[in-house]
Design an enzyme around this catalytic site. Structure first.
Site, mmCIF file in Angstrom:
data_model
loop_
_atom_site.group_PDB
_atom_site.id
_atom_site.type_symbol
_atom_site.label_atom_id
_atom_site.label_comp_id
_atom_site.label_asym_id
_atom_site.label_seq_id
_atom_site.Cartn_x
_atom_site.Cartn_y
_atom_site.Cartn_z
ATOM 1 N N ARG A 71 15.015 0.299 -2.231
ATOM 2 C CA ARG A 71 15.534 -1.051 -2.430
ATOM 3 C C ARG A 71 16.388 -1.079 -3.695
ATOM 4 N NH1 ARG A 71 12.140 -3.966 -4.194
ATOM 5 N NH2 ARG A 71 10.318 -2.626 -4.191
ATOM 6 N N TYR A 199 18.861 1.658 4.424
ATOM 7 C CA TYR A 199 17.511 2.031 4.024
ATOM 8 C C TYR A 199 16.492 0.882 4.033
ATOM 9 C CZ TYR A 199 13.535 4.076 1.921
ATOM 10 O OH TYR A 199 12.261 4.519 1.741
ATOM 11 N N LYS A 208 11.062 -7.465 3.689
ATOM 12 C CA LYS A 208 11.084 -8.122 2.387
ATOM 13 C C LYS A 208 12.028 -9.325 2.363
ATOM 14 C CE LYS A 208 7.886 -5.570 1.005
ATOM 15 N NZ LYS A 208 7.847 -4.305 0.389
ATOM 16 N N HIS A 228 3.078 -10.547 -1.117
ATOM 17 C CA HIS A 228 3.180 -9.078 -1.002
ATOM 18 C C HIS A 228 1.762 -8.502 -1.022
ATOM 19 C CE1 HIS A 228 5.223 -5.163 -2.700
ATOM 20 N NE2 HIS A 228 5.061 -5.098 -1.397
ATOM 21 N N SER A 250 5.101 -2.426 -5.275
ATOM 22 C CA SER A 250 5.504 -1.360 -4.371
ATOM 23 C C SER A 250 4.978 -0.010 -4.853
ATOM 24 C CB SER A 250 7.022 -1.313 -4.279
ATOM 25 O OG SER A 250 7.495 -2.567 -3.834
ATOM 26 N N CYS A 252 1.995 1.092 -5.118
ATOM 27 C CA CYS A 252 0.821 1.016 -5.995
ATOM 28 C C CYS A 252 -0.484 0.967 -5.212
ATOM 29 C CB CYS A 252 0.936 -0.183 -6.927
ATOM 30 S SG CYS A 252 2.198 0.065 -8.185
ATOM 31 N N GLY A 253 -0.457 1.323 -3.930
ATOM 32 C CA GLY A 253 -1.721 1.549 -3.247
ATOM 33 C C GLY A 253 -2.140 0.553 -2.185
ATOM 34 N N THR A 255 -1.122 0.330 1.124
ATOM 35 C CA THR A 255 -1.405 1.017 2.389
ATOM 36 C C THR A 255 -2.710 1.801 2.273
ATOM 37 O OG1 THR A 255 0.958 1.168 2.836
ATOM 38 C CG2 THR A 255 -0.478 2.638 4.095
ATOM 39 N N ASN A 256 -2.884 2.463 1.141
ATOM 40 C CA ASN A 256 -4.097 3.256 0.948
ATOM 41 C C ASN A 256 -5.352 2.398 0.943
ATOM 42 O OD1 ASN A 256 -3.788 6.363 0.273
ATOM 43 N ND2 ASN A 256 -1.924 5.303 -0.350
ATOM 44 N N ASP A 279 1.096 -4.675 3.866
ATOM 45 C CA ASP A 279 2.195 -4.965 2.928
ATOM 46 C C ASP A 279 2.446 -6.457 2.704
ATOM 47 O OD1 ASP A 279 4.239 -3.693 1.252
ATOM 48 O OD2 ASP A 279 5.711 -4.588 2.607
ATOM 49 N N ASN A 370 10.276 8.419 -2.400
ATOM 50 C CA ASN A 370 10.162 7.175 -1.622
ATOM 51 C C ASN A 370 10.431 7.438 -0.136
ATOM 52 O OD1 ASN A 370 9.720 4.351 -1.387
ATOM 53 N ND2 ASN A 370 11.932 3.971 -1.345
ATOM 54 N N ARG A 372 9.468 7.830 3.725
ATOM 55 C CA ARG A 372 8.548 6.907 4.404
ATOM 56 C C ARG A 372 8.359 7.249 5.871
ATOM 57 N NH1 ARG A 372 6.967 1.854 1.465
ATOM 58 N NH2 ARG A 372 7.805 2.225 -0.609
HETATM 59 P P1 GTP Z 1 4.754 -0.100 -0.645
HETATM 60 O O1 GTP Z 1 4.813 0.335 0.776
HETATM 61 O O2 GTP Z 1 5.918 0.378 -1.447
HETATM 62 O O3 GTP Z 1 4.584 -1.573 -0.793
HETATM 63 O O4 GTP Z 1 3.524 0.700 -1.341
HETATM 64 P P2 GTP Z 1 1.941 0.555 -1.267
HETATM 65 O O5 GTP Z 1 1.503 -0.478 -2.248
HETATM 66 O O6 GTP Z 1 1.486 0.412 0.124
HETATM 67 O O7 GTP Z 1 1.449 1.963 -1.877
HETATM 68 P P3 GTP Z 1 0.730 3.214 -1.175
HETATM 69 O O8 GTP Z 1 -0.618 2.874 -0.628
HETATM 70 O O9 GTP Z 1 1.696 3.820 -0.234
HETATM 71 O O10 GTP Z 1 0.496 4.177 -2.418
HETATM 72 C C1 GTP Z 1 1.561 4.651 -3.199
HETATM 73 C C2 GTP Z 1 1.135 5.810 -4.056
HETATM 74 O O11 GTP Z 1 -0.022 5.472 -4.822
HETATM 75 C C3 GTP Z 1 0.766 7.038 -3.246
HETATM 76 O O12 GTP Z 1 1.372 8.155 -3.857
HETATM 77 C C4 GTP Z 1 -0.720 7.128 -3.346
HETATM 78 O O13 GTP Z 1 -1.168 8.438 -3.277
HETATM 79 C C5 GTP Z 1 -1.032 6.472 -4.695
HETATM 80 N N1 GTP Z 1 -2.351 5.795 -4.673
HETATM 81 C C6 GTP Z 1 -2.786 4.903 -3.763
HETATM 82 N N2 GTP Z 1 -4.051 4.512 -4.021
HETATM 83 C C7 GTP Z 1 -4.429 5.179 -5.140
HETATM 84 C C8 GTP Z 1 -5.626 5.202 -5.921
HETATM 85 O O14 GTP Z 1 -6.620 4.515 -5.641
HETATM 86 N N3 GTP Z 1 -5.635 6.003 -7.026
HETATM 87 C C9 GTP Z 1 -4.556 6.772 -7.373
HETATM 88 N N4 GTP Z 1 -4.637 7.508 -8.451
HETATM 89 N N5 GTP Z 1 -3.412 6.781 -6.644
HETATM 90 C C10 GTP Z 1 -3.344 6.001 -5.554
HETATM 91 C C1 SPV Z 2 8.184 -1.911 -0.977
HETATM 92 O O1 SPV Z 2 9.076 -1.434 -1.681
HETATM 93 O O2 SPV Z 2 7.349 -2.735 -1.425
HETATM 94 C C2 SPV Z 2 8.060 -1.490 0.426
HETATM 95 C C3 SPV Z 2 9.107 -0.661 0.997
HETATM 96 O O3 SPV Z 2 7.110 -1.882 1.092
HETATM 97 S S1 SPV Z 2 10.536 -1.560 1.418
HETATM 98 O O4 SPV Z 2 10.425 -1.940 2.829
HETATM 99 O O5 SPV Z 2 11.676 -0.664 1.235
HETATM 100 O O6 SPV Z 2 10.618 -2.743 0.617
HETATM 101 MN MN MN Z 3 5.731 -3.241 -0.155
#
Ligand code: GTP
Ligand code: SPV
Ligand code: MN
Length: 596
Positions: A71, A199, A208, A228, A250, A252-253, A255-256, A279, A370, A372
């Protein structure tokens, strides 16, 4: 071959076609035959590569232009009638000027190309939360991604009927010229124009641009909220499920956390986590005076690097069919994909995400940080049985969180809704590769909405406060930080599945079954109340996670917090009279508490 007789839709398409001048116009009907024909066309032109259909059925690979990988916040504008309506944290452009400027860029941009008309719904079709958008684009990649990320086709136009209430989205690839790249939101006109990018968040306009920037504005006007946030359900051994929504910036975790697998001890007892969304959450007041949330999306546009069978098996499994991979490593010998952190066997003799020869032994990254995957939500092994519930799921807790090496403790709870809004407003996080620009710089990112709020953030905060006044059964508000580092830069908390231990504490607080320590910033857990049983985490050397080290990441360090107060004052000062008085009061209280 139009899918509608809606005059407002047809005349708008006509107008956009006059400007962009495509050779032909094709409606996306949502059929598998049409999608398959488009995939074949994209493969024929080289826009996508078909992956090994035995290993990854229905999966494709795409590389974006090297200058177009995230973005672009600096080129994203809220085109409200006045600068004040966009507020001090948004870029603003006068709508008339923005239309005039961008019209020049869009002019004849689709000559020799096809304009695809994508009718899409954010939210399950027929849900009272659902809203319609139409995206016009000259990119097959965008069409195929939108078909995964949203509900697309004829049923959407049927839902719209004769109504003029739809988001008008226009996207053209143009020359992928960074200098002419613009992501323009016109909240008052229900309109989004995006050019010179191909992208993710810049071009999948349902995500978004609509579901956050336009929808946050609509929510303000219509008394609901677009955030968000991920949404997950925690199922207890009793069979009862409680839902939480969590806002992290974004990468920061979200999806995880949304797809978390609880530690073994919990699994054995019968705990389970269900994913509703990863998200974006749309929240409305429900009959119980609480908030219910839906995930307006239908797929995951997730960060690939770091995703593996240990960190997030549910995400990885979600990507094994019907998925588009963008900017990861293409393993041409196998017809598969790879990224840093997938496994320890990077393919040899392959090209990196840019398509250049790449030697993994040099330490140079093969996948873009980044990079995906675009995966259907229905693929997810832990997708909630209620993920498409038209009424949404009731939210017990709202969790804010950022990536902070210091200052923010592992978890704390706000004293009440108003204080919780303050806690959201003072969020800060280190920047990530999800947006272009420097990575790792701490910036204030209120509610993880800094790049996504479609109007003045002062009004947005007031909207949060006003919503709270309407709630008789408001969710409790918390803040978490999985990213505290020790002096040597090592993560002090294991994160991932072990975050369940914190979720457990949060849900116990919601039902009032565990105590807490009141501090200057809010309620902090007693270390004994976060269950560490069965946890085997080595911070570094032979330093393990135990109650003593837990206390260190639960500590409120006054000096760091006073630094934060200074930076919050700077942020708040930008808002002038738009800063809600309640937040100014909360900041005074925080400072007084810290100085006690
Ligand atoms: P967007 O799709 O950009 O909105 O991201 P998101 O908030 O869904 O983040 P995502 O879950 O994809 O995690 C992004 C990064 O953070 C990855 O590299 C993960 O490995 C790392 N991460 C996620 N959860 C944790 C955690 O609990 N601890 C640590 N140390 N890293 C984490
Ligand atoms: C973010 O950046 O928070 C995402 C990826 O979830 S994007 O769709 O590019 O905004
Ligand atoms: Mn996001």
């Amino acid at each position: 071959m139009s899918l509608t007789t809606n005059k407002a839709v047809l005349s708008w398409i006509d107008e956009m076609a006059k400007m962009t001048n495509p050779d032909r116009i094709v409606w996306i009907d949502g059929s598998e035959e049409q999608a398959e024909a488009l995939r074949a066309e994209a493969v024929a032109t080289g826009e996508m590569i078909k992956l090994n259909q035995e290993k990854l059925p229905g999966c494709y690979y795409h590389r974006t232009a090297v200058n177009d990988v995230a973005r672009v916040e600096g080129r994203t504008f809220i085109c409200a009638p006045t600068k004040e309506e966009a507020g001090p944290t948004n870029n603003w452009m006068d709508p008339k000027e923005a239309y005039a400027m961008a019209s020049e860029i869009f002019k004849n941009s689709m000559v020799g190309r096809t304009m695809y008309v994508i009718p899409f719904s954010m939210g399950a079709i027929g849900s009272p939360f659902a809203k319609v958008g139409i995206e016009l684009t000259d990119s097959i990649y965008v069409v195929l991604n939108m078909c995964i990320m949203t509900r697309v086709g004829k049923a959407v136009m049927d839902m719209l009927g004769d109504s003029e209430d739809f988001v008008h989205g226009l996207h053209a690839r143009c020359d992928i010229d960074e200098e002419k790249r613009y992501i323009l939101q016109f909240p008052q006109d229900n309109t989004i124009w995006s050019c010179n990018s191909g992208y993710g968040g810049n071009v999948l306009l349902g995500k978004k641009c609509f579901a956050l920037r336009i929808a946050s504005y609509q929510g303000w006007k219509e008394s609901w909220m677009a955030e968000h946030m991920l949404i997950l359900g925690v199922e207890f051994p009793s069979g009862e499920t409680k839902y939480v929504a969590a806002a992290f910036p974004s990468a920061c975790g979200k999806t995880n956390l949304a797809m978390l697998i609880p530690p073994k001890d919990y699994l054995d007892k019968g705990y389970k986590v269900w994913t509703v969304g990863d998200d974006i959450a749309w929240l409305r007041i429900n009959d119980e005076g609480g908030l219910s949330a839906v995930n307006p999306e239908a797929g995951f546009f997730g960060v690939a690097p770091g995703t593996n069978m240990k960190s997030n098996p549910n995400a990885l499994i979600s990507t094994q069919k019907g998925t588009i991979f963008t900017n990861v490593v293409y393993n041409s010998a196998e017809g598969t994909v790879w990224w840093e952190g997938l496994d320890k066997n990077p393919p040899k003799g392959e090209n990196n995400w840019k398509g250049e020869p790449w030697d993994p032994t040099t330490g140079e990254k093969g996948a873009h940080p980044n990079s995906r995957f675009t995966a259907p939500a229905a693929n997810c092994p832990c997708i909630s049985p209620r993920w498409e519930d038209p009424a949404g799921v009731p939210i017990s807790a709202i969790i804010f969180g950022g990536r902070r090496a210091k200052t923010a403790p592992l978890v704390y709870q706000s004293r009440d809704w108003q204080h919780g809004v303050f806690v959201g407003s003072i969020m800060a996080s280190e920047t990530t590769a999800a947006a272009s620009g420097a990575v790792g710089v701490v910036r204030r990112d209120p509610m993880a909405m800094l790049p996504f709020c479609g109007y003045n953030m002062g009004d947005y905060w007031q909207h949060w406060l006003d919503m709270g006044k309407k709630l008789t059964n408001a969710p409790k508000i918390f803040n978490v930080n999985w990213f505290r580092l020790n002096e040597n830069g090592k993560f002090m908390w294991p994160g991932f599945g072990d975050n369940f231990r914190v979720l457990e504490w949060i849900l116990k607080r919601c039902e009032g079954s565990v105590g807490a320590r009141e501090t200057a910033i809010g309620y902090i857990p007693y270390a004994k109340d976060i269950n560490l049983e069965g946890m085997d985490y080595t911070i570094e050397g032979d330093i393990k996670m135990n109650e003593e080290n837990l206390d260190k990441i639960l500590a409120v360090e006054t000096d760091y917090w006073l630094e934060d107060v200074a930076s919050i004052k700077e942020l708040y000062a930008k808002f002038g009279s738009k800063l809600p008085r309640e937040l100014a009061t909360e900041l005074e209280t925080l400072e007084t508490n810290l100085k006690k």
